[in-house]
Write an enzyme that holds these catalytic residues in place. Structure first.
Site, mmCIF file in Angstrom:
data_model
loop_
_atom_site.group_PDB
_atom_site.id
_atom_site.type_symbol
_atom_site.label_atom_id
_atom_site.label_comp_id
_atom_site.label_asym_id
_atom_site.label_seq_id
_atom_site.Cartn_x
_atom_site.Cartn_y
_atom_site.Cartn_z
ATOM 1 N N LYS A 264 0.850 -1.195 0.000
ATOM 2 C CA LYS A 264 0.000 0.000 0.000
ATOM 3 C C LYS A 264 0.879 1.237 0.000
ATOM 4 O O LYS A 264 1.732 1.394 0.860
ATOM 5 C CB LYS A 264 -0.905 0.004 1.233
ATOM 6 C CG LYS A 264 -1.640 1.325 1.476
ATOM 7 C CD LYS A 264 -2.328 1.342 2.841
ATOM 8 C CE LYS A 264 -2.841 2.734 3.185
ATOM 9 N NZ LYS A 264 -3.459 2.793 4.537
ATOM 10 N N ASP A 269 -2.255 10.796 3.426
ATOM 11 C CA ASP A 269 -3.654 10.441 3.657
ATOM 12 C C ASP A 269 -4.323 11.473 4.556
ATOM 13 O O ASP A 269 -4.132 11.472 5.770
ATOM 14 C CB ASP A 269 -3.741 9.050 4.296
ATOM 15 C CG ASP A 269 -5.188 8.620 4.536
ATOM 16 O OD1 ASP A 269 -6.081 9.201 3.877
ATOM 17 O OD2 ASP A 269 -5.406 7.723 5.361
ATOM 18 N N LYS A 276 -9.543 13.439 8.367
ATOM 19 C CA LYS A 276 -9.041 13.067 9.680
ATOM 20 C C LYS A 276 -8.982 14.294 10.594
ATOM 21 O O LYS A 276 -8.886 15.431 10.111
ATOM 22 C CB LYS A 276 -7.619 12.491 9.561
ATOM 23 C CG LYS A 276 -7.493 11.190 8.813
ATOM 24 C CD LYS A 276 -6.031 10.787 8.690
ATOM 25 C CE LYS A 276 -5.861 9.486 7.940
ATOM 26 N NZ LYS A 276 -6.317 8.323 8.735
ATOM 27 N N ASP A 287 1.986 6.683 5.420
ATOM 28 C CA ASP A 287 0.946 5.711 5.080
ATOM 29 C C ASP A 287 1.308 4.900 3.839
ATOM 30 O O ASP A 287 0.496 4.156 3.316
ATOM 31 C CB ASP A 287 -0.390 6.439 4.870
ATOM 32 C CG ASP A 287 -1.593 5.548 5.149
ATOM 33 O OD1 ASP A 287 -1.412 4.498 5.796
ATOM 34 O OD2 ASP A 287 -2.706 5.900 4.719
ATOM 35 N N ASP A 346 -11.836 7.483 4.285
ATOM 36 C CA ASP A 346 -10.584 7.251 5.010
ATOM 37 C C ASP A 346 -10.242 5.757 5.095
ATOM 38 O O ASP A 346 -9.192 5.392 5.611
ATOM 39 C CB ASP A 346 -10.663 7.854 6.420
ATOM 40 C CG ASP A 346 -9.309 7.945 7.090
ATOM 41 O OD1 ASP A 346 -8.290 7.973 6.361
ATOM 42 O OD2 ASP A 346 -9.256 7.992 8.337
ATOM 43 N N GLU A 348 -9.242 3.948 2.665
ATOM 44 C CA GLU A 348 -8.818 4.003 1.268
ATOM 45 C C GLU A 348 -7.761 2.973 0.900
ATOM 46 O O GLU A 348 -7.658 2.568 -0.261
ATOM 47 C CB GLU A 348 -8.296 5.405 0.942
ATOM 48 C CG GLU A 348 -6.846 5.696 1.291
ATOM 49 C CD GLU A 348 -6.530 5.581 2.784
ATOM 50 O OE1 GLU A 348 -5.373 5.258 3.106
ATOM 51 O OE2 GLU A 348 -7.413 5.810 3.631
ATOM 52 N N ARG A 350 -7.390 -0.154 1.491
ATOM 53 C CA ARG A 350 -7.907 -1.446 1.009
ATOM 54 C C ARG A 350 -8.402 -1.326 -0.430
ATOM 55 O O ARG A 350 -8.387 -2.299 -1.182
ATOM 56 C CB ARG A 350 -9.007 -1.939 1.947
ATOM 57 C CG ARG A 350 -10.240 -1.083 2.018
ATOM 58 C CD ARG A 350 -11.051 -1.286 3.286
ATOM 59 N NE ARG A 350 -10.343 -0.759 4.445
ATOM 60 C CZ ARG A 350 -10.801 -0.832 5.697
ATOM 61 N NH1 ARG A 350 -11.952 -1.440 5.941
ATOM 62 N NH2 ARG A 350 -10.118 -0.314 6.686
#
Length: 500
Positions: A264, A269, A276, A287, A346, A348, A350
């Site tokens: 990933k 993010d 967030k 991230d 959020d 995201e 996956r």
């Protein structure tokens, strides 16, 4: 790559220079070569031991300045604990302990790689060298002024005295490649997001061409043609377009089924429209720790010329909340054809992994796939920061990952999967939702990913607690840890190379 610390191997007979580092066990015994090097200074050490109550515990240190009877300016005695019980990871940590004791003024350092029972094996000496280099790494390229407390940054030539310098050098060659891979992963995680965005990340991954890695970069047009709607949905709110990078190392037999690693790579993010809270949002530059690990791993495997075919794949995006960003309630179609209702923008990572996992499984048909992702805060609630969460559809793969996790110190803990969790992500309007309830959040995220791997043996590592901001260790004082490079290199070496 930082190169302030240089490590080499010399014979026991070489004269010690600068700072001398030696080992003793919990019985305060030295090896014969160490005793010979210390000479009359042994009595000085014994007096210092008595005065300091030094017990020789593993990683503990006794520090003597201008030791009487020696021509070195400083003597450091590192405890090994019960030397006969030392495993390779324990020795690696001893190397880290050495780096922790060396100061900026120690331009020359000699380490006598001997235990009370005799000379360290070549692979142990190599582990000492690796531990020193891993602990010495520091990310400070954007500091224009150094503070006084930065004066302990190492800048040393370390000579490791061994019984057989040629054998130690040979043993260190593959370990050195792995160290470089870990540091590469740390560098990527530590970079600020205005420097490392998807296009730049892809360019850095492409530098692996120099090692013989085949690189394919999929831009937005290519991903659109492949119908990677899940990944593209995440990236559509950013000024920086997404990328997917496919790296291939052909070290095995021609036509042999590859193994695959997927990362990933959310370069920043914000949470998107489901933004967030501002507190600690700066940490979301990390991230992309899963993608960083895959790039570092591919470097390690290629640099040491691993005898296996490997696919490394990373999905690179930014998750930003502009007027073009995807919204809660949107439905996207993944490359697999399965549709996904966006409940929370959020969740995201996956979505990114869904398309990349499907692409790798369908196009490359690997022997197995392991994905790594800083996926959920829920895994930190469950496991803290000492273990990564392991989810798998294959017991053999899970057991192998658990075993190498113990041997490398990059530990994993297996978590459950099962159809009973599916109801949390079933959608009224699409094939699935991209998130379930708070309960079991890391499990439902893994359950989501499992829908995109088919029958391929697969493991998912949730590294949210281990890839960035984890507590400092004997071999890492960096914010980005490079977690996963040593773990997965060991998996390949122990199960897919050595047993051919």
């Amino acid at each position: 790559m930082p190169d302030a610390v240089k490590v080499g191997f010399v014979p026991f007979s070489a004269a010690a220079r600068g700072t001398l580092v030696v080992f003793c066990d919990d019985a305060l015994k030295f090896g014969s070569a160490t005793s010979k090097a210390l000479g009359v200074a042994v009595s000085t050490v014994k007096r210092a031991v008595a005065a300091s109550h030094f017990k020789g515990k593993s990683g503990s240190a006794l520090d003597l300045l201008a030791p009487e009877g020696l021509k070195v300016g400083r003597l450091v005695v590192i405890g090994t604990g019960k030397a006969a019980a030392l495993k390779n990871y324990d020795v690696l940590k001893l190397g880290g302990a050495i780096a922790g004791k060396i100061g900026a003024g120690d331009a020359a350092v000699t380490v006598i790689a001997e235990l009370p029972g005799g000379a360290m094996k070549p692979e142990q000496a190599a582990a000492i060298a690796s531990g020193i280099l891993l602990r010495a790494y520091k990310f400070d390229r954007y500091k224009t002024k150094k503070k006084d407390d930065d004066a302990n940054v190492l800048n040393a030539n370390v000579s490791i005295a061994v019984a057989d310098a040629a054998a130690a050098k040979k043993a260190f060659a593959p370990d050195s490649a792995v160290v470089d891979g870990v540091i590469m992963a740390r560098e990527l995680v530590n970079e600020p997001p205005n420097v490392l965005y998807p296009e730049e990340f892809a360019k850095r991954a492409a530098q692996l061409k120099k090692l013989g890695v085949e690189i394919q970069i999929l831009d937005v047009k290519a991903m659109t043609q492949l119908k990677m709607g899940a990944l593209l949905g995440v990236s559509q709110g950013s000024a920086h377009p997404g990328r997917t990078v496919i790296m291939r190392w052909n070290g095995g037999k021609r036509g042999e089924q590859p193994v695959a690693f997927v990362g990933k790579g959310v370069c920043f993010d914000t949470g998107g429209i489901s933004i967030k809270p501002s507190a600690s949002m700066e940490d979301m530059k990390g991230d992309m720790g899963g993608a960083a690990c895959v790039v570092g791993l591919m470097h390690a495997l290629a640099a040491r010329k691993a005898k296996v075919n490997v696919i490394g794949a990373i999905g690179l995006v930014e998750n930003m909340p502009d007027g073009n960003a995807q919204r809660p309630g949107d439905i996207v179609t993944s490359m697999s054809g399965q549709t996904i209702e966006i409940i929370n923008t959020d969740a995201e990572g996956r979505l990114v992994l869904a398309d990349v996992l499907w692409y790798v499984a369908q196009k490359h048909k690997p022997k197995f796939m392991v994905d790594l992702a800083t996926l959920t805060g829920a895994i930190m609630v469950a496991l803290g920061t000492d273990h990564a969460g392991l989810f798998s559809n294959n017991d053999e793969l899970a057991e192998r990952l658990t075993a190498v996790g113990q041997s490398t110190g990059e530990k994993v803990w297996r978590m459950p999967l099962g159809p009973e969790y599916d109801k949390q992500i079933d959608s009224q309007f699409a094939d699935m939702k991209n998130t379930g309830s708070r309960n079991g959040g890391s499990i439902t995220a893994a359950q989501f990913l499992q829908r995109f791997v088919g029958d391929t043996p697969w493991a998912h590592l949730d590294i949210a607690g281990t890839a960035m901001g984890a507590p400092k260790t004997d071999i890492n004082h960096s914010w980005g840890s490079g977690y996963g490079v040593r773990l997965l290199n060991a998996l390949v070496a122990e199960y897919y190379e050595a047993k051919k």
